[in-house]
Design a protein around this motif. Sequence first.
Motif, PDB file in Angstrom:
ATOM      1  N   SER A  79      -5.563   1.135 -22.264  1.00 59.13           N
ATOM      2  CA  SER A  79      -5.722  -0.042 -21.408  1.00 59.13           C
ATOM      3  C   SER A  79      -4.540  -0.259 -20.473  1.00 59.13           C
ATOM      4  CB  SER A  79      -5.948  -1.296 -22.256  1.00 59.13           C
ATOM      5  OG  SER A  79      -4.881  -1.497 -23.158  1.00 59.13           O
ATOM      6  N   LEU A  80      -3.315   0.034 -20.920  1.00 59.98           N
ATOM      7  CA  LEU A  80      -2.165  -0.158 -20.041  1.00 59.98           C
ATOM      8  C   LEU A  80      -2.252   0.734 -18.807  1.00 59.98           C
ATOM      9  CD1 LEU A  80       0.938  -0.546 -22.389  1.00 59.98           C
ATOM     10  CD2 LEU A  80      -0.105  -2.273 -20.925  1.00 59.98           C
ATOM     11  N   VAL A  81      -2.638   1.980 -19.013  1.00 57.69           N
ATOM     12  CA  VAL A  81      -2.752   2.902 -17.880  1.00 57.69           C
ATOM     13  C   VAL A  81      -3.859   2.465 -16.935  1.00 57.69           C
ATOM     14  CG1 VAL A  81      -3.290   5.268 -17.200  1.00 57.69           C
ATOM     15  CG2 VAL A  81      -1.823   4.850 -19.180  1.00 57.69           C
ATOM     16  N   VAL A  82      -5.017   2.126 -17.491  1.00 60.25           N
ATOM     17  CA  VAL A  82      -6.162   1.732 -16.665  1.00 60.25           C
ATOM     18  C   VAL A  82      -5.842   0.485 -15.855  1.00 60.25           C
ATOM     19  CG1 VAL A  82      -8.541   0.902 -16.733  1.00 60.25           C
ATOM     20  CG2 VAL A  82      -7.842   2.792 -18.208  1.00 60.25           C
ATOM     21  N   ASN A  83      -5.136  -0.474 -16.462  1.00 65.44           N
ATOM     22  CA  ASN A  83      -4.899  -1.758 -15.812  1.00 65.44           C
ATOM     23  C   ASN A  83      -3.667  -1.788 -14.925  1.00 65.44           C
ATOM     24  OD1 ASN A  83      -7.134  -3.285 -16.850  1.00 65.44           O
ATOM     25  ND2 ASN A  83      -6.125  -3.267 -18.839  1.00 65.44           N
ATOM     26  N   THR A  84      -2.819  -0.778 -14.997  1.00 63.02           N
ATOM     27  CA  THR A  84      -1.611  -0.797 -14.178  1.00 63.02           C
ATOM     28  C   THR A  84      -1.603   0.254 -13.080  1.00 63.02           C
ATOM     29  OG1 THR A  84      -0.455   0.673 -15.739  1.00 63.02           O
ATOM     30  CG2 THR A  84      -0.200  -1.707 -16.058  1.00 63.02           C
ATOM     31  N   GLU A  85      -2.437   1.287 -13.182  1.00 60.33           N
ATOM     32  CA  GLU A  85      -2.369   2.349 -12.192  1.00 60.33           C
ATOM     33  C   GLU A  85      -2.708   1.859 -10.791  1.00 60.33           C
ATOM     34  OE1 GLU A  85      -5.018   5.398 -13.363  1.00 60.33           O
ATOM     35  OE2 GLU A  85      -6.809   4.141 -13.367  1.00 60.33           O
ATOM     36  N   SER A  86      -3.590   0.867 -10.677  1.00 62.20           N
ATOM     37  CA  SER A  86      -3.976   0.359  -9.357  1.00 62.20           C
ATOM     38  C   SER A  86      -2.905  -0.525  -8.745  1.00 62.20           C
ATOM     39  CB  SER A  86      -5.276  -0.434  -9.453  1.00 62.20           C
ATOM     40  OG  SER A  86      -5.113  -1.560 -10.306  1.00 62.20           O
ATOM     41  N   LYS A  87      -1.879  -0.913  -9.509  1.00 61.23           N
ATOM     42  CA  LYS A  87      -0.843  -1.816  -9.000  1.00 61.23           C
ATOM     43  C   LYS A  87       0.122  -1.117  -8.063  1.00 61.23           C
ATOM     44  CE  LYS A  87      -2.345  -5.163 -11.677  1.00 61.23           C
ATOM     45  NZ  LYS A  87      -3.410  -4.474 -12.405  1.00 61.23           N
ATOM     46  N   PHE A  88       0.049   0.220  -7.985  1.00 61.76           N
ATOM     47  CA  PHE A  88       0.998   0.971  -7.169  1.00 61.76           C
ATOM     48  C   PHE A  88       0.362   1.575  -5.922  1.00 61.76           C
ATOM     49  CE2 PHE A  88       2.869   0.807 -11.352  1.00 61.76           C
ATOM     50  CZ  PHE A  88       4.213   0.613 -11.098  1.00 61.76           C
ATOM     51  N   THR A  89      -0.885   1.238  -5.643  1.00 56.48           N
ATOM     52  CA  THR A  89      -1.553   1.821  -4.483  1.00 56.48           C
ATOM     53  C   THR A  89      -2.438   0.793  -3.820  1.00 56.48           C
ATOM     54  OG1 THR A  89      -3.090   3.535  -3.738  1.00 56.48           O
ATOM     55  CG2 THR A  89      -3.397   2.703  -5.960  1.00 56.48           C
ATOM     56  N   LYS A 112       4.924   3.635  -2.905  1.00 53.12           N
ATOM     57  CA  LYS A 112       4.309   3.005  -4.072  1.00 53.12           C
ATOM     58  C   LYS A 112       5.194   1.887  -4.623  1.00 53.12           C
ATOM     59  CE  LYS A 112       1.694   7.078  -5.573  1.00 53.12           C
ATOM     60  NZ  LYS A 112       0.357   6.468  -5.557  1.00 53.12           N
ATOM     61  N   LEU A 113       6.496   2.129  -4.734  1.00 52.54           N
ATOM     62  CA  LEU A 113       7.402   1.112  -5.268  1.00 52.54           C
ATOM     63  C   LEU A 113       7.499  -0.090  -4.333  1.00 52.54           C
ATOM     64  CD1 LEU A 113      10.273   3.344  -6.701  1.00 52.54           C
ATOM     65  CD2 LEU A 113       8.503   2.113  -7.969  1.00 52.54           C
ATOM     66  N   THR A 114       7.575   0.186  -3.028  1.00 55.48           N
ATOM     67  CA  THR A 114       7.633  -0.916  -2.056  1.00 55.48           C
ATOM     68  C   THR A 114       6.374  -1.763  -2.119  1.00 55.48           C
ATOM     69  OG1 THR A 114       9.026   0.393  -0.583  1.00 55.48           O
ATOM     70  CG2 THR A 114       7.880  -1.489   0.384  1.00 55.48           C
ATOM     71  N   TYR A 115       5.244  -1.082  -2.197  1.00 57.97           N
ATOM     72  CA  TYR A 115       3.970  -1.801  -2.297  1.00 57.97           C
ATOM     73  C   TYR A 115       3.912  -2.626  -3.574  1.00 57.97           C
ATOM     74  CZ  TYR A 115      -1.033  -2.602  -2.899  1.00 57.97           C
ATOM     75  OH  TYR A 115      -2.253  -3.185  -3.094  1.00 57.97           O
ATOM     76  N   TYR A 116       4.351  -2.036  -4.684  1.00 54.06           N
ATOM     77  CA  TYR A 116       4.316  -2.729  -5.969  1.00 54.06           C
ATOM     78  C   TYR A 116       5.143  -4.014  -5.918  1.00 54.06           C
ATOM     79  CZ  TYR A 116       5.364  -3.818 -10.815  1.00 54.06           C
ATOM     80  OH  TYR A 116       5.528  -4.470 -11.999  1.00 54.06           O
ATOM     81  N   VAL A 117       6.380  -3.917  -5.438  1.00 51.96           N
ATOM     82  CA  VAL A 117       7.261  -5.086  -5.399  1.00 51.96           C
ATOM     83  C   VAL A 117       6.705  -6.161  -4.483  1.00 51.96           C
ATOM     84  CG1 VAL A 117       9.553  -5.908  -4.749  1.00 51.96           C
ATOM     85  CG2 VAL A 117       9.314  -3.764  -6.006  1.00 51.96           C
ATOM     86  N   SER A 118       6.234  -5.766  -3.304  1.00 51.84           N
ATOM     87  CA  SER A 118       5.723  -6.753  -2.347  1.00 51.84           C
ATOM     88  C   SER A 118       4.502  -7.472  -2.897  1.00 51.84           C
ATOM     89  CB  SER A 118       5.389  -6.071  -1.016  1.00 51.84           C
ATOM     90  OG  SER A 118       4.305  -5.159  -1.167  1.00 51.84           O
ATOM     91  N   GLN A 119       3.639  -6.743  -3.580  1.00 51.21           N
ATOM     92  CA  GLN A 119       2.439  -7.357  -4.139  1.00 51.21           C
ATOM     93  C   GLN A 119       2.777  -8.308  -5.282  1.00 51.21           C
ATOM     94  OE1 GLN A 119      -1.030  -6.896  -3.090  1.00 51.21           O
ATOM     95  NE2 GLN A 119       0.337  -6.459  -1.385  1.00 51.21           N
ATOM     96  N   ARG A 120       3.774  -7.969  -6.082  1.00 55.43           N
ATOM     97  CA  ARG A 120       4.150  -8.862  -7.180  1.00 55.43           C
ATOM     98  C   ARG A 120       4.778 -10.144  -6.654  1.00 55.43           C
ATOM     99  NH1 ARG A 120       1.930  -4.996  -8.281  1.00 55.43           N
ATOM    100  NH2 ARG A 120       0.275  -6.487  -7.894  1.00 55.43           N
TER     101      ARG A 120
END
Length: 612
Positions: free
Chosen positions: A263-273, A339-347
Motif C-alpha cells: 500500500s505504501l508504494v501504491v499510494n506514494t508513487e503518484s506523489k512524485f509525478t 520529481k523532487l521539486t514537484y513533490y515539495v511544491s505539491q506538499r
Amino acid sequence: MSHTAPAAHPARTGGATTRPTLRAVVLNLLLVVALSVPIVSMAYRSRALVTNIDGISYMGIARKYAEGDVTDAVNAYWSPMTSWLMAPFIRSGLGLTSAFLATNAVVCVAILVVSAWLVLRVTRSGWATAFTTAATAPVLLANVARQTPDLLVLLWFVGFVWMMLVADRARHGSRRRRIVVAAALGALCALGYFAKLFLVPVFVVVVPLWFAFRWWRTDHRDRAALRSSLVLVLTAAVAVVVVSAPWVVALSVKYHTVTAGSSLVVNTESKFTDAADGPDDDYVLPRPPDASAFSPAEDRTPSVFDGRALSAPRTTTASRAETGDDEDRASTTTTLAGKLTYYVSQRLDALPYYQLRISSFAPFAKWIGVLFAAALLFRLVDTRRHAFATVAAVATGVYWLGYAGIATVESFGGNARYYLPLASGTVIMVAALLPDAWHRIGRGRTVRRVLAVVACLLVVTASVTQNALGLAAPFSSVLGGSIGAPPLQVAGPTVTQKEPLVEALRAHHTIPRDSRIAGSNARAMAQLAFRLDAHVSGTDSQRYDIQDPSFVRLLHRADVQYWLQFTPEDAQPKDLTGAGTVVDEVVVDTTCQDVKGADVEPCRVQVVDLDR
C-alpha cells in the motif's frame, strides 16, 4: 530550567511510581462507562450501513478468514489486523457490517480505557484524566461507524505513547528490564504494522529519534547510558522482526517475492509525478483477485491488480475522442530533480487543506502544537521533567509530518480519519502538563487558574461541537460531524441506507447471487456487488463504451455475465442490442456519472445479460 523541581510531585513530571487514588479511579471509570454508552449505541444503530468503500475490502477479507480461506485472505495491500478482529464475530453469526461495527465499538471502549488509565497512572490527576476522556469521546462518537482501520490506529497510537514512556523509564533500570520492556515495545510496533502499513515509518522514526534525543539532552557524556539506549532500540528492532516475520513470510510466499506490503508504494508513487490518470488507447478491465472477492480493489498489489487485468484496443471513434490526447498527459517530471521539486511544491500547496481537514474534528490541535513548541523554546517545558508530554509531542509531530508528506490538493488534504491520532496526541500533551501547570500557578492566582480551566473547557467544547454536534463555527471553518446514526441520538431504530438501485434489483431478482458484473459507473459497482453478493470487474476513469464491439468481446473474455449501463434520465439511452439482452430497466435516484463526488440524480439503469 533548573533540575531542582519539587520532588513531591513525580507523577506530574512523567515519573510517577505510585498508584492513583481509589476515588480517582472509580470516578473516572464511571465517566468512561457513561461516555461509552452513546458510542456503543452509535455503533449498534449504524451496523447495517456501508460507510466506506474501503471497508468492503476489509469485510471481504475478514469473511475469507472466518471461512478458513487463509490463502486468499492473506493480502499485501490491506493490513490484516482489522479483518483478523472481525473474523470471530463473523464466525459467531454476525453479518459483515455488524462484525465491523462490533469491532469498532470494542476498539473505541479500549481507547477510552487505555488513554484514561495512562493519564491517570502517570499524572495521578483525576481532573486531567477526566479532561482526556471528555475531549476524546466525541471524536470516537463521530468515527465509530467508519468501516476503516483508523480507530485501531488510534488505539495503537495511545498504546505506543504509553510504551515509549515505559521504555524511557527503563533506560536506567536493570539490563533484564530493558530487554523485557524493549521486546514489548517491539511487539507493539509489530501490531502497528499489522494495523496499518503507514505506522511502520512512524515507529521507525520515533523510536530511535526519541532515545537519541533523550541521550543527547540528559546523558550524552555517559557511555553507559548510550549503551542502555542502544540495547533498547536494537532489542525493539529484533522484536519487530520476530513478531512480524510469520506475516512477511506468508506474504512473500503468496506473492512469490519478498514483500512486507504494497500500500505504501501504491499510494506514494503518484506523489512524485504530474502524469495524469486516465485511459489510453486500450480499455483496461481489472478483475477480482479471487473467486470470492467483491471487487478488484480487494487486492491492489500491482502484481495482482495488473496481472488480473485484461485489455483491449478502443475501436470506436467516439471512445477514442473521449480519451484526449496522449501528449497532453505526458509527465514533465522525468528527472530526479523534477520529481523532487514537484513533490515539495505539491506538499506545500496541499498543506492548508491538510490543516483544514484536521480542524474539522480537532480545531485545537494546531494551537496546542504551537503553544507546546513555544513552551519548549522558552523553557517552560523541560524534556526531563515533562517526559510524558514530550514523548507524546514527538510521536504526534512525526505522525503529523508523515501525513503532511503525502497530502494532496486533489483530495483536499486527504481523509480526515487518517489524522485521528493528532487529536489524542495533543489532548494527552495537555493532560500531561495540567497537574504541573496547576501546581506552578499556585494559590491566590485566581485569574490564571480561571484561564487554565477555560482553556481546557474550550478544547472539550470544540471536540463536542465539531464531532458530536457537527458544527463548524466558532472553532473551525469546515464541518465535522459523525457518520452513521444521527449524533447524540443514543436510542432509536437501526439506521438503514437509501439504496434504491439495490432494492429494485433485489425486488426483480435481476442479478443472482455470485454473479459476475460490471458497469459504466464503476465507482458505484463495488457497493452494489457487496449488497448483492456479486463480483464486479472494472475500475473508474476508464470510460468504458458498451457500444464498442472490442469492449464487448473484452467483457466476454473476463467472463462478465451482466453489464449495468447508467444514463441520466433526460439523456438518450444507448443502443445495447449489440451487447446482449436488456433484462431489466429502472429509473432511480443515484450517482449516474463515473466521477468522484458526482451528484445524485434521476438515472436510468439498464441491466444487460451478456450471455443472451
